[in-house]
Scaffold this motif. Structure first.
Motif, short mmCIF file in Angstrom:
data_model
loop_
_atom_site.label_atom_id
_atom_site.label_comp_id
_atom_site.label_asym_id
_atom_site.label_seq_id
_atom_site.Cartn_x
_atom_site.Cartn_y
_atom_site.Cartn_z
N UNK A 90 0.83 -1.20 0.00
CA UNK A 90 0.00 0.00 0.00
C UNK A 90 0.87 1.26 0.00
N UNK A 91 2.15 1.08 -0.19
CA UNK A 91 3.07 2.21 -0.13
C UNK A 91 2.76 3.24 -1.22
N UNK A 92 2.88 4.49 -0.86
CA UNK A 92 2.55 5.60 -1.76
C UNK A 92 3.40 5.59 -3.03
N UNK A 93 4.65 5.18 -2.91
CA UNK A 93 5.58 5.22 -4.04
C UNK A 93 5.82 3.84 -4.65
N UNK A 94 6.14 2.86 -3.79
CA UNK A 94 6.52 1.54 -4.30
C UNK A 94 5.39 0.84 -5.04
N UNK A 95 4.15 0.98 -4.57
CA UNK A 95 3.04 0.30 -5.22
C UNK A 95 2.89 0.72 -6.69
N UNK A 96 2.82 2.03 -6.99
CA UNK A 96 2.74 2.41 -8.41
C UNK A 96 4.01 2.13 -9.19
N UNK A 97 5.18 2.21 -8.53
CA UNK A 97 6.43 1.90 -9.24
C UNK A 97 6.46 0.45 -9.70
N UNK A 98 5.92 -0.45 -8.87
CA UNK A 98 5.88 -1.86 -9.26
C UNK A 98 4.98 -2.06 -10.48
N UNK A 99 3.80 -1.44 -10.47
CA UNK A 99 2.90 -1.56 -11.62
C UNK A 99 3.52 -0.93 -12.87
N UNK A 100 4.13 0.21 -12.69
CA UNK A 100 4.77 0.87 -13.82
C UNK A 100 5.94 0.06 -14.35
N UNK A 101 6.66 -0.61 -13.44
CA UNK A 101 7.77 -1.47 -13.86
C UNK A 101 7.27 -2.62 -14.73
N UNK A 102 6.11 -3.15 -14.39
CA UNK A 102 5.52 -4.19 -15.23
C UNK A 102 5.17 -3.63 -16.61
N UNK A 103 4.71 -2.39 -16.63
CA UNK A 103 4.44 -1.74 -17.92
C UNK A 103 5.72 -1.62 -18.75
N UNK A 104 6.82 -1.23 -18.11
CA UNK A 104 8.10 -1.12 -18.81
C UNK A 104 8.53 -2.46 -19.39
N UNK A 105 8.34 -3.52 -18.59
CA UNK A 105 8.72 -4.86 -19.05
C UNK A 105 7.89 -5.28 -20.27
N UNK A 106 6.59 -5.01 -20.23
CA UNK A 106 5.74 -5.37 -21.37
C UNK A 106 6.11 -4.56 -22.62
N UNK A 107 6.52 -3.32 -22.43
CA UNK A 107 6.97 -2.51 -23.57
C UNK A 107 8.20 -3.15 -24.21
N UNK A 108 9.13 -3.61 -23.38
CA UNK A 108 10.34 -4.24 -23.89
C UNK A 108 10.04 -5.57 -24.57
N UNK A 109 8.95 -6.20 -24.17
CA UNK A 109 8.53 -7.46 -24.80
C UNK A 109 7.66 -7.21 -26.03
N UNK A 110 7.56 -5.94 -26.43
CA UNK A 110 6.78 -5.53 -27.59
C UNK A 110 5.30 -5.86 -27.43
N UNK A 111 4.79 -5.56 -26.25
CA UNK A 111 3.36 -5.75 -25.97
C UNK A 111 2.80 -4.42 -25.44
N UNK A 112 2.69 -3.42 -26.32
CA UNK A 112 2.30 -2.07 -25.87
C UNK A 112 0.89 -1.97 -25.28
N UNK A 113 -0.03 -2.81 -25.75
CA UNK A 113 -1.39 -2.76 -25.19
C UNK A 113 -1.37 -3.11 -23.71
#
Length: 256
Positions: free
Chosen positions: A163-186
């Motif tokens: 529930x951390x103010x910073x780490x929680x969204x950073x984790x979700x955003x990190x997953x977004x970065x990983x999917x971008x690198x895997x060429x899955x922009x959606x």
């Protein structure tokens, strides 16, 4: 007008005598009913007291067991896990300040351990039920993300709960970065949107709104990108990302 009746007043008329008899009869019925109910309850308790004591005893054992587990098992385990993870965090922090092969080496050491101490993966395997193990999923995910192991990054960041103010969204955003690198922009866009909406602060919110906008532009979704960019412009005008809004906003509006 109400009249006061003295104690010991005896009914004189036949109507009063009848009323008095009826009142006594009603009172007796009430007490008889209560006595019958109490008798049934006592009989049920007497018949089932063995099971009642078993249930009470079991509940007490569960409570005592839980308290004992926390004090003698979980709390020492938490302390051991935090102590073991210290070195892994040192490697991770050093990797952030390094570059190239040195950075990769430090990230890998944070994952697998060094100097006789566990790495993040060891913490997860050996202290799975602790807060430290949960934190280790975050660090492991970010270490994998920075060493181009994107599926591993997604797996660990998805296992991180906070529930951390910073780490929680950073984790979700990190997953977004990983999917971008895997060429899955959606998929990346959905995680950027989630990361931007999880919290409302001047660090993570404009960061992931901009990433969402850029991804939306690449997907040809100009209207959606404009919405993200306008929000940065309106709500976070002093953020670093706000300086990039005009250029991307022009691209998004040109798609209409």
């Amino acid at each position: 007008m109400a009249t006061y009746k003295k104690k010991g007043h005896k009914p004189t008329s036949k109507e009063e005598q009848q009323k008095h008899v009826e009142e006594e009869s009603t009172t007796a019925e009430v007490f008889n009913t209560l006595d019958e109910g109490a008798g049934k309850t006592e009989a049920w308790v007497a018949k089932n007291q063995k099971y009642i004591f078993i249930i009470i005893g079991a509940a007490a054992l569960i409570i005592l067991g839980y308290l004992a587990y926390n004090e003698f098992v979980q709390e020492p385990k938490e302390a051991d896990a935090a102590n073991e993870m210290y070195q892994a965090q040192e490697y991770f922090d050093a990797a952030l300040d390094a570059s190239g092969a040195e950075s990769d080496s430090l990230y890998n050491m944070s994952l697998t351990g060094g100097e006789g101490k566990y790495g993040f993966l060891d913490i997860i395997d050996n202290y799975g039920s602790t807060d430290a193990a949960n934190q280790a999923h975050y660090y492991a995910g970010m270490a994998y993300l920075n060493t181009s192991k994107y599926q591993e990054a997604i797996d660990h960041l998805d296992d991180f709960n906070s529930d951390d103010e910073i780490l929680a969204p950073l984790a979700k955003g990190g997953m977004g970065d990983a999917f971008m690198q895997l060429d899955q922009p959606e998929e990346a866009l959905s995680y950027y949107e989630e990361a931007a909406s999880m919290r409302n602060n001047s660090f993570t919110t404009p960061k992931f709104l901009l990433k969402a906008a850029i991804t939306a532009i690449n997907l040809g979704e100009g209207e959606k990108a404009e919405k993200f960019l306008t929000r940065i412009e309106d709500e976070f005008p002093n953020s670093e990302q706000a300086t990039q809004v005009p250029g991307y906003l022009g691209q998004a509006q040109a798609m209409k």
